[in-house]
Design a protein around this motif. Structure first.
Motif, mmCIF file in Angstrom:
data_model
loop_
_atom_site.group_PDB
_atom_site.id
_atom_site.type_symbol
_atom_site.label_atom_id
_atom_site.label_comp_id
_atom_site.label_asym_id
_atom_site.label_seq_id
_atom_site.Cartn_x
_atom_site.Cartn_y
_atom_site.Cartn_z
ATOM 1 N N GLY A 308 0.799 -1.222 0.000
ATOM 2 C CA GLY A 308 0.000 0.000 0.000
ATOM 3 C C GLY A 308 0.830 1.269 0.000
ATOM 4 N N ALA A 309 2.157 1.146 -0.031
ATOM 5 C CA ALA A 309 3.017 2.327 -0.076
ATOM 6 C C ALA A 309 2.701 3.130 -1.330
ATOM 7 N N LYS A 310 2.468 4.418 -1.150
ATOM 8 C CA LYS A 310 2.012 5.258 -2.265
ATOM 9 C C LYS A 310 3.071 5.411 -3.346
ATOM 10 N N GLN A 311 4.334 5.318 -2.963
ATOM 11 C CA GLN A 311 5.416 5.456 -3.941
ATOM 12 C C GLN A 311 6.202 4.150 -4.064
ATOM 13 N N ALA A 312 5.475 3.035 -4.026
ATOM 14 C CA ALA A 312 6.120 1.717 -4.071
ATOM 15 C C ALA A 312 6.913 1.506 -5.350
ATOM 16 N N THR A 313 6.529 2.186 -6.426
ATOM 17 C CA THR A 313 7.238 2.012 -7.698
ATOM 18 C C THR A 313 8.357 3.029 -7.881
ATOM 19 N N ALA A 314 8.721 3.721 -6.818
ATOM 20 C CA ALA A 314 9.755 4.757 -6.932
ATOM 21 C C ALA A 314 11.074 4.191 -7.425
ATOM 22 N N TYR A 315 11.333 2.926 -7.133
ATOM 23 C CA TYR A 315 12.613 2.340 -7.565
ATOM 24 C C TYR A 315 12.699 2.218 -9.085
ATOM 25 N N LEU A 316 11.575 2.365 -9.763
ATOM 26 C CA LEU A 316 11.571 2.313 -11.221
ATOM 27 C C LEU A 316 11.881 3.672 -11.842
ATOM 28 N N THR A 317 12.077 4.684 -10.993
ATOM 29 C CA THR A 317 12.505 6.004 -11.470
ATOM 30 C C THR A 317 13.949 6.195 -11.041
ATOM 31 N N PRO A 318 14.904 6.012 -11.936
ATOM 32 C CA PRO A 318 16.317 6.002 -11.533
ATOM 33 C C PRO A 318 16.850 7.390 -11.191
ATOM 34 N N ASN A 319 17.818 7.416 -10.297
ATOM 35 C CA ASN A 319 18.563 8.640 -10.005
ATOM 36 C C ASN A 319 19.982 8.260 -9.629
ATOM 37 N N ARG A 320 20.889 9.164 -9.754
ATOM 38 C CA ARG A 320 22.308 8.866 -9.577
ATOM 39 C C ARG A 320 22.661 8.468 -8.151
ATOM 40 N N ALA A 333 30.268 11.761 -13.464
ATOM 41 C CA ALA A 333 30.833 12.990 -14.027
ATOM 42 C C ALA A 333 31.673 12.701 -15.263
ATOM 43 N N THR A 334 32.419 11.574 -15.227
ATOM 44 C CA THR A 334 33.310 11.266 -16.353
ATOM 45 C C THR A 334 32.740 10.227 -17.301
ATOM 46 N N GLY A 335 31.771 9.436 -16.810
ATOM 47 C CA GLY A 335 31.221 8.363 -17.630
ATOM 48 C C GLY A 335 31.910 7.030 -17.420
ATOM 49 N N GLU A 336 32.909 6.991 -16.533
ATOM 50 C CA GLU A 336 33.614 5.739 -16.268
ATOM 51 C C GLU A 336 32.639 4.684 -15.745
ATOM 52 N N ASN A 337 32.721 3.474 -16.345
ATOM 53 C CA ASN A 337 31.836 2.354 -16.013
ATOM 54 C C ASN A 337 30.362 2.684 -16.247
ATOM 55 N N HIS A 338 30.127 3.601 -17.178
ATOM 56 C CA HIS A 338 28.765 3.988 -17.537
ATOM 57 C C HIS A 338 28.707 4.132 -19.053
ATOM 58 N N VAL A 339 29.209 3.094 -19.718
ATOM 59 C CA VAL A 339 29.383 3.063 -21.179
ATOM 60 C C VAL A 339 29.999 4.357 -21.691
ATOM 61 N N ASN A 340 30.911 4.926 -20.874
ATOM 62 C CA ASN A 340 31.668 6.131 -21.228
ATOM 63 C C ASN A 340 30.788 7.364 -21.456
ATOM 64 N N LEU A 341 29.585 7.335 -20.863
ATOM 65 C CA LEU A 341 28.693 8.476 -21.004
ATOM 66 C C LEU A 341 28.563 9.202 -19.671
ATOM 67 N N PRO A 342 28.933 10.483 -19.609
ATOM 68 C CA PRO A 342 28.720 11.254 -18.376
ATOM 69 C C PRO A 342 27.234 11.507 -18.156
ATOM 70 N N GLN A 343 26.866 11.645 -16.897
ATOM 71 C CA GLN A 343 25.471 11.908 -16.542
ATOM 72 C C GLN A 343 25.457 13.154 -15.667
ATOM 73 N N VAL A 344 25.087 14.280 -16.231
ATOM 74 C CA VAL A 344 25.228 15.542 -15.514
ATOM 75 C C VAL A 344 24.078 15.813 -14.553
ATOM 76 N N ASP A 345 22.913 15.181 -14.778
ATOM 77 C CA ASP A 345 21.794 15.312 -13.842
ATOM 78 C C ASP A 345 20.923 14.071 -13.957
ATOM 79 N N ASP A 346 19.863 14.011 -13.141
ATOM 80 C CA ASP A 346 19.017 12.822 -13.106
ATOM 81 C C ASP A 346 17.958 12.804 -14.211
ATOM 82 N N LYS A 347 17.801 13.898 -14.914
ATOM 83 C CA LYS A 347 16.731 13.979 -15.902
ATOM 84 C C LYS A 347 16.930 13.008 -17.054
ATOM 85 N N GLN A 348 18.199 12.697 -17.358
ATOM 86 C CA GLN A 348 18.478 11.852 -18.522
ATOM 87 C C GLN A 348 18.417 10.359 -18.203
#
Length: 715
Positions: A308-320, A333-348
């Motif tokens: 019954g947790a209202k945000q039980a599916t929150a784990y399906l919304t990724p964040n850094r 920041a550098t993309g290391e171990n992230h298929v060489n892609l930097p992630q500057v914020d959580d929106k992507q």
């Protein structure tokens, strides 16, 4: 003779007076103590006088325009009767602390108003941390017993958002040690919006009940912080450990400590630690997530979808922050171990890591956390036992069973030969206590049972098979015997792709009981239930996906079985020359779950497994919490036991082979109890109370006796 002060006389008089009328005063109270509570076994007069338990409730809260925060706090026993927090008018002084926090608009986590500054004596670094308000007892105004107004010393900051959700957290304890009833702990939270509007924004991701599947009683910091709603008020992104620099933000902290041994940083040699109160070091580098077991990919073991947790599916919304907690070798920041892609914020993040894709093992949240043994593409393996023929003393039994996949399609037993495939039938008995039956030739190297290759069964086209045992039931056998079946199939997932992988999966074990002499069938006693195991382990399957039902486990893990046959092939040289270890189920399970405590007294529990594997359980700590907030509470017997079975003495009929013990063989009840109570005095006590007539445990430790297991384990 010592003197008693006038105040002491008055207090004694009051206690005696109230005790005299207590039964009549509260005889209609409905108490909910369990056998795990000391109060369950206490005298009724004491209970009716003391009224054990503690309940906090926040009746209202407000924040004035100048930032002054006030909360009306009600303090009561579980029956709703008010408690004097000073312990003068009612038994037991109550300690109370409060926290005030808010969820800023547009954010998902709390920011605490009540904070402290912690300076590390190691690094000399200071950090602001969420904490209880500093006013303490001075902040209370008494309205009546059990009814208080608390004025925070901390004020909400200038310009605080009157439209945002605010939360008051209350935690504390009630000391009843004078009555031998320990200490009661409680917490509560109260949500409100300062402008008086309805609360529409909350943080409700995981419910306490999900945590308590493993932890039994979720309580920290001495026991007073009870439940996850209390935790999240202080374990916020604003709080860090100045000694290590690690955040204790709940979303990061909980992921990392449960990942523990599997953290990339730990594997690379950096321990995961938090320096806590009084500079105590908490090191989670050896924690193994118990689900499946040791597979941290099972997100829904904690992120349950049925609470019954209202945000039980929150784990399906990724964040850094949350994702990087487990994947802590990723440098966003550098993309290391992230298929060489930097992630500057959580929106992507959700661009690649959407909830679920078309294929397992992809970049989606569910796909990337798939356990190969539980892949939905596996065809399955289902065994059903239909009957036992020729199952009488002196004869070789034949078992009729079906072998099919999950779709009902027949499977030939012969197809389970080779590779990861396996099909076996195990014969053991009698059910009164497995272990010492000699099944004779062909050569038997196991203790009290035989396991035969059932791939040699004759099968029809409909999946019905018959297997004829090579071993006979002993001619002198009486009572009820058992046959259990286990099976496993190998599989290739994503065949022909660059992600191709091999896996294996097992059938649910089936066990059938049958009489060998015409007497009524007597099933083996039930001590634990696989459902209780799976509350924590989710899908307990051991020995290469072969064994997954308690009824199957006990056929082999019986009083006569040790790891002696595997010691010569031990991969650890020291194991080859060490005495064999009992793997009797009662000994094995108790010792595994009490592993760290046994290691601490110099008795590490090590079992040599198949292939000579070295299995040292010294890093295992039972996850249940004591009322005082200490992990490792093996006194929580009912976490595993069913129907009060921990009190059903004796626990078995047969002595247990314990070659590495001071007492070999060890009587059944002694073996089970000294698996945890492993010090010499406990063993000496058991030996001193065992004669040629057997163990005398039931003289003192039966269910209704003074030292019954539930009574001595109660807290």
């Amino acid at each position: 003779m010592g003197c008693i002060s006038s105040g002491g006389f008055i207090r004694i008089f009051l206690i005696v007076t109230v005790l005299a009328g207590a039964v009549g005063l509260q005889s209609e109270g409905k108490y909910t103590f369990s056998k795990r509570d000391k109060a369950y076994f206490a005298d009724a007069n004491i209970i009716n006088f003391v009224r054990p338990g503690l309940v906090f409730k926040v009746a209202s809260a407000s924040i004035a325009s100048d930032g002054t925060i006030k909360a009306r706090v009600l303090v009561a026993d579980p029956q709703g009767l008010p408690l004097d927090r000073l312990g003068i008018n009612t038994p037991g002084q109550v300690s109370i602390s409060l926290v005030a926090a808010t969820i800023p608009n547009g954010q998902r986590q709390y920011v605490s108003y009540t904070t402290r500054v912690q300076t590390s004596p190691i690094t000399k670094v200071s950090a602001t941390q969420a904490a209880a308000d500093a006013a303490g007892a001075a902040g209370f105004t008494t309205n009546a017993d059990g009814d208080y107004t608390y004025t925070f010393r901390t004020k909400a900051p200038s310009g605080f958002d009157t439209h945002a959700t605010h939360t008051i957290g209350v935690y504390g304890s009630r000391s009843l040690a004078d009555f031998n009833l320990g200490t009661n702990y409680a917490s509560t939270t109260f949500n409100f919006v300062p402008d008086g509007s309805a609360v529409t924004v909350t943080r409700d991701v995981i419910r306490t009940q999900s945590c308590e599947k493993c932890h039994d009683n979720l309580a920290f910091h001495g026991g007073s912080r009870v439940g996850i709603n209390m935790c999240m008020l202080c374990h916020t992104p604003q709080t860090t450990d100045p000694d290590t620099g690690n955040t204790v933000d709940l979303a990061v902290f909980i992921h990392k400590l449960h990942m523990g041994k599997n953290l990339p940083s730990v594997i690379a040699g950096k321990p995961y630690q938090i320096i806590g109160f009084n500079q105590g070091v908490s090191d989670w580098s050896d924690v193994v997530f118990p689900a499946n077991p040791g597979d941290p990919r099972n997100c829904e073991a904690c992120h349950e979808q049925n609470t019954g947790a209202k945000q039980a599916t929150a784990y399906l919304t990724p964040n850094r922050a949350a994702c990087g907690a487990c994947h802590d070798n990723v440098n966003f920041a550098t993309g290391e171990n992230h298929v060489n892609l930097p992630q500057v914020d959580d929106k992507q993040c959700a661009g690649c890591h959407f909830p679920q894709g078309e294929l397992e093992f992809d970049a989606s949240i569910k796909g990337g956390h798939t356990n190969p043994t539980q892949s939905s593409t596996l065809p399955g393996l289902v065994i059903s036992i239909l009957k036992v023929n020729n199952g009488t003393a002196g004869n070789k039994p034949a078992i009729t069973f079906t072998l099919k996949d999950s779709g009902g399609n027949p499977i030939a037993a012969s197809s389970l030969v080779g590779g990861a495939n396996r099909l076996a039938a195990v014969l053991a008995g009698p059910t009164t206590d497995y272990g010492y039956t000699d099944f004779g030739p062909p050569t038997v190297t196991t203790g009290g049972y035989v396991s035969e290759d059932a791939t040699k069964a004759t099968c029809g086209t409909d999946g019905t098979c018959v297997y004829q045992f090579l071993h006979a039931i002993p001619a002198a056998a009486t009572g009820t015997f058992s046959i259990g079946m286990e099976g496993r199939r190998g599989a290739t997932l994503l065949a022909g792709t660059t992600r191709e992988m091999a896996t294996e999966y097992g059938a649910v074990n089936k066990v059938v009981d049958f009489s060998v002499d015409g007497s009524p069938v007597q099933h083996r006693r039930q001590v634990v239930d696989i459902a209780k195991c799976n509350a924590c382990h989710v899908s307990l399957s051991v020995h290469g996906e072969n064994r997954n039902q308690i009824e199957m486990c006990v056929l082999c893990h019986n009083p006569s079985e040790t790891d002696q046959a595997r010691r010569p092939a031990a991969t650890n040289p020291a194991d080859k020359n060490s005495p064999p270890q009992s793997v009797n189920f009662a000994v094995l399970i108790h010792k595994i779950h009490d592993g760290a405590a046994l290691a601490a007294i110099g008795q590490p529990f090590v079992v040599v497994g198949f292939g000579g594997s070295h299995n040292d359980f010294s890093d295992v700590t039972f996850p249940a919490f004591s009322p005082a907030g200490a992990v490792g509470n093996v006194q929580s017997c009912s976490m595993c036991h069913v129907n009060g079975s921990e009190q059903n003495l004796p626990v078995g009929l047969n002595d247990v082979k314990t070659p590495n013990s001071l007492l070999n063989p060890t009587p059944a009840t002694t073996a089970a109890c000294t698996a945890c109570h492993a010090e010499k005095p406990a063993l000496s006590h058991a030996v001193a109370n065992t004669t040629q007539f057997g163990e005398s445990c039931t003289a003192c430790h039966s269910a209704d006796d003074a030292f019954a297991p539930d009574k001595v384990h109660a807290q």
